[in-house]
Structures are given as C-alpha cells and as structure tokens.
Design an enzyme around this catalytic site. Structure first.
Site, PDB file in Angstrom:
ATOM      1  N   CYS A 114      28.843-135.933  73.452  1.00  0.00           N
ATOM      2  CA  CYS A 114      29.310-135.345  74.477  1.00  0.00           C
ATOM      3  C   CYS A 114      30.126-136.154  75.438  1.00  0.00           C
ATOM      4  O   CYS A 114      31.032-135.664  76.373  1.00  0.00           O
ATOM      5  CB  CYS A 114      28.124-135.030  75.457  1.00  0.00           C
ATOM      6  SG  CYS A 114      27.070-133.529  74.561  1.00  0.00           S
ATOM      7  N   HIS A 250      31.005-133.662  82.537  1.00  0.00           N
ATOM      8  CA  HIS A 250      30.726-132.958  81.371  1.00  0.00           C
ATOM      9  C   HIS A 250      29.606-131.960  82.002  1.00  0.00           C
ATOM     10  O   HIS A 250      28.896-131.948  82.789  1.00  0.00           O
ATOM     11  CB  HIS A 250      29.898-134.194  80.466  1.00  0.00           C
ATOM     12  CG  HIS A 250      28.984-133.431  79.460  1.00  0.00           C
ATOM     13  ND1 HIS A 250      29.718-132.204  78.710  1.00  0.00           N
ATOM     14  CD2 HIS A 250      27.853-133.480  79.168  1.00  0.00           C
ATOM     15  CE1 HIS A 250      28.904-132.078  77.664  1.00  0.00           C
ATOM     16  NE2 HIS A 250      27.600-132.780  77.839  1.00  0.00           N
ATOM     17  N   ASN A 280      27.165-125.911  77.253  1.00  0.00           N
ATOM     18  CA  ASN A 280      27.238-127.183  76.998  1.00  0.00           C
ATOM     19  C   ASN A 280      28.207-127.217  75.391  1.00  0.00           C
ATOM     20  O   ASN A 280      27.625-127.017  74.457  1.00  0.00           O
ATOM     21  CB  ASN A 280      26.029-128.005  76.668  1.00  0.00           C
ATOM     22  CG  ASN A 280      26.441-129.417  76.151  1.00  0.00           C
ATOM     23  OD1 ASN A 280      27.359-129.851  76.091  1.00  0.00           O
ATOM     24  ND2 ASN A 280      25.273-130.396  76.406  1.00  0.00           N
TER      25      ASN A 280
END
Length: 323
Positions: A114, A250, A280
């Site tokens: 990520c 993020h 996500n």
C-alpha cells in the site's frame, strides 16, 4: 537554480463493475452498516474476468499523458507500483510500456504494497534529480480482488481494484518551499512486522495465496507511523501541518484517515477522501485520490500536498509536493 520533479499530468481508471456493500451480505456474515461503520467504505470496483493489472495501468497512464499533452515516446521511464502483477515476471511496467507503444526508455516495478506509490514517487524523483530521466510516468495499479479470501469478512470487504498515474517532468525551481514539484520524501520499513499484513502465497508455496491481516495491530501502527512520516518529510523543508493545503492519504480506512489528520492538526476539510467509493486499492490508492481530487477542483496549481501511506512489510512513507 534547483531541479524539481513537477506534476504535469494526472489520470486514473476504475473497472466498470461496481460492488456495493450489500453484495457481500449474500456471501458472508456482514452488513452494509457494519462495513460503513468500521471502514467508511460504501462500494468498490472489481476488474472484469481477463482484465489485468497492466490493462488498468495502461488506461490510467493514457489519461495522464493526455492531460500532460504528451505522446508515450516523450516519456523516458515508467515506475510502476503494484503487489498484483499479471505474472511473476516480466514487470507490469514493461507490459504497460508495450501497450502504450513506447519504444524507448526503461520501465520497472516497485513493490511496497500500500506504500508502493510513495516509494515509486521517491524513486521517480531521484531519477529526475540524478539526470537519468527528464519525464517519468509514475503509476499505481492493483487487482486486489484476486487476492481475497471470500470467507474472511474482516478483509474481503475492504479492498478494490483500480489505477492512477502521474507524469513528472524536470523543471527548474528556486530551491525553496515555494517551488512546484516534489519538495521532500520520507521512506521507512521494518520487516519485524511482516506477519501483520501479508499474502500467504508465492514461490515458497507454489500458490497465489490470500491476503492476511491483523487489523487492530495494523490500525495502531498506521495512525502512529503515518503522522510521523508526514511530519518528517515536512520538517525537511521547514514546514508544518499548518502549511498543508491537502493531505492525500492512502485510502484504507476512514478512521485511520481521521486519526492521522487529527495528529497532524489538519481539519478533515483539507483531506482528500475517496475511500467510500474505491475501498482500499493499495498502491493505486494515492494516485486515484490525486486524480479524483484534481477532477473535483479540490487540488489546484500551487497547492501544497502531503501524500502518505503504510502497507505490508511494514513499509511506510510520505511525499510533500507542490501541485
């Protein structure tokens, strides 16, 4: 004069299939309310059968190139962040290079889960500052839907697919915080925490595997480390949270986003939030948010942005840039 890597184009791509929270109610013991309350996610996009990470990346890249007014062969390098490559090798970046019709330069992947796009931006910035490239296409692209254990309600509802891209170009600046472009970066990792977030497959198992996560521990590390890395990068150029126009985090969980903003003393009105629509998307998360924020009219030329992310490894980092 000081050389800076300046954003001259941005774009994104989302697969056509939209998956609302309600769809998971048919598979596992969950509900739309449960998912929204704990993550802020309302829907996400899943790639179609046969639609590859490189396909998503290519479409996002084409959008960014169009915004920059450039043809593929004007690009010197592609730096692509992903944890879901089409194949073990070659790199997704070289596949995108071919699909774009780019016949010069070089291309490679970066894998920091990520946090991948922060690492990719830092690498692209370094290439430009070192004179290795004048124009770099930086892409984050993922098809995380293919790593999900659909029996695990704690993780399967959180992730989605997508891609975002930026064009960075070498420009001269004055050498202070008023310059456009990347002003500072901060990268970190600590392999002792690998078991908190990982995929249980690979060459060691001969399988693709599924994503596994210790959610509470990841949450704790995320809030602490995201604010710390953002402050570290800002400190390098003598700025603070008060100077920031937009945090572009993020997009993992709305509670992490809110807690990080609070630690940085930045109101949520100055945070670009897309988690409700995308879930996500790992390394695609930040470039997607940058592109959407630009389309919305939130991010404007001259704005000071902090992009920060944490992912498996653990790996985390931030980038301060003036749009």
């Amino acid at each position: 004069m000081t050389l800076r890597a300046v954003v001259t184009g941005v774009g994104h791509y989302l697969p056509e299939r939209i998956v609302p929270n309600a769809e998971f109610e048919q598979r596992i013991d969950t509900s739309d309310e449960w998912i929204r309350t704990r993550s802020g996610i309302e829907r996400r996009h899943f790639a179609a059968e046969g639609e590859l990470t490189s396909d998503l990346a290519c479409k996002a890249a084409q959008a960014a190139l169009a915004r920059a007014g450039l043809q593929p062969d004007a690009i010197d390098a592609i730096v692509l962040a992903t944890s879901t490559p089409d194949l073990t090798f070659p790199s997704v970046a070289t596949m995108v290079q071919a699909k774009l019709g780019m016949t010069r330069g070089f291309a490679f992947d970066v894998q920091a889960v990520c946090a991948g796009f922060a690492f990719a931006l830092a690498n692209a910035n370094a290439l430009i500052l070192a004179g290795q490239a004048q124009r770099v296409l930086v892409i984050g692209a993922e098809t995380f839907s293919r790593l999900m254990d659909w029996e695990d309600r704690a993780t399967s509802v959180l992730f989605g697919d997508g891609a975002g891209a930026l064009v960075l170009e070498a420009r001269e600046g004055k050498g202070d915080a008023s310059d456009r472009g990347i002003l500072a970066t901060d990268l970190n990792s600590d392999g002792r925490f690998r078991d908190l977030l990982y995929v249980d497959g690979g060459t060691s198992t001969g399988t693709t595997g599924h994503l596994r996560m210790e959610g509470k521990e990841v949450f704790r590390h995320a809030v602490e480390k995201l604010a710390a890395t953002a402050h570290a990068a800002l400190d390098k150029i003598g700025l603070s949270g008060e100077d920031v126009d937009w945090i572009v985090p993020h997009q993992a969980n709305i509670r992490i986003i809110e807690a990080t903003a609070k630690r940085m003393k930045v109101p949520m009105e100055r945070v670009v939030v897309t988690v409700q629509d995308h879930g996500n998307t790992s390394a695609a998360s930040i470039p997607l948010a940058l592109s959407v924020g630009h389309e919305r009219g939130q991010i404007k030329e001259g704005d000071l942005l902090v992009a920060e992310a944490i992912g498996g490894g653990l790996a985390w980092g931030s980038v301060v840039l003036r749009w």
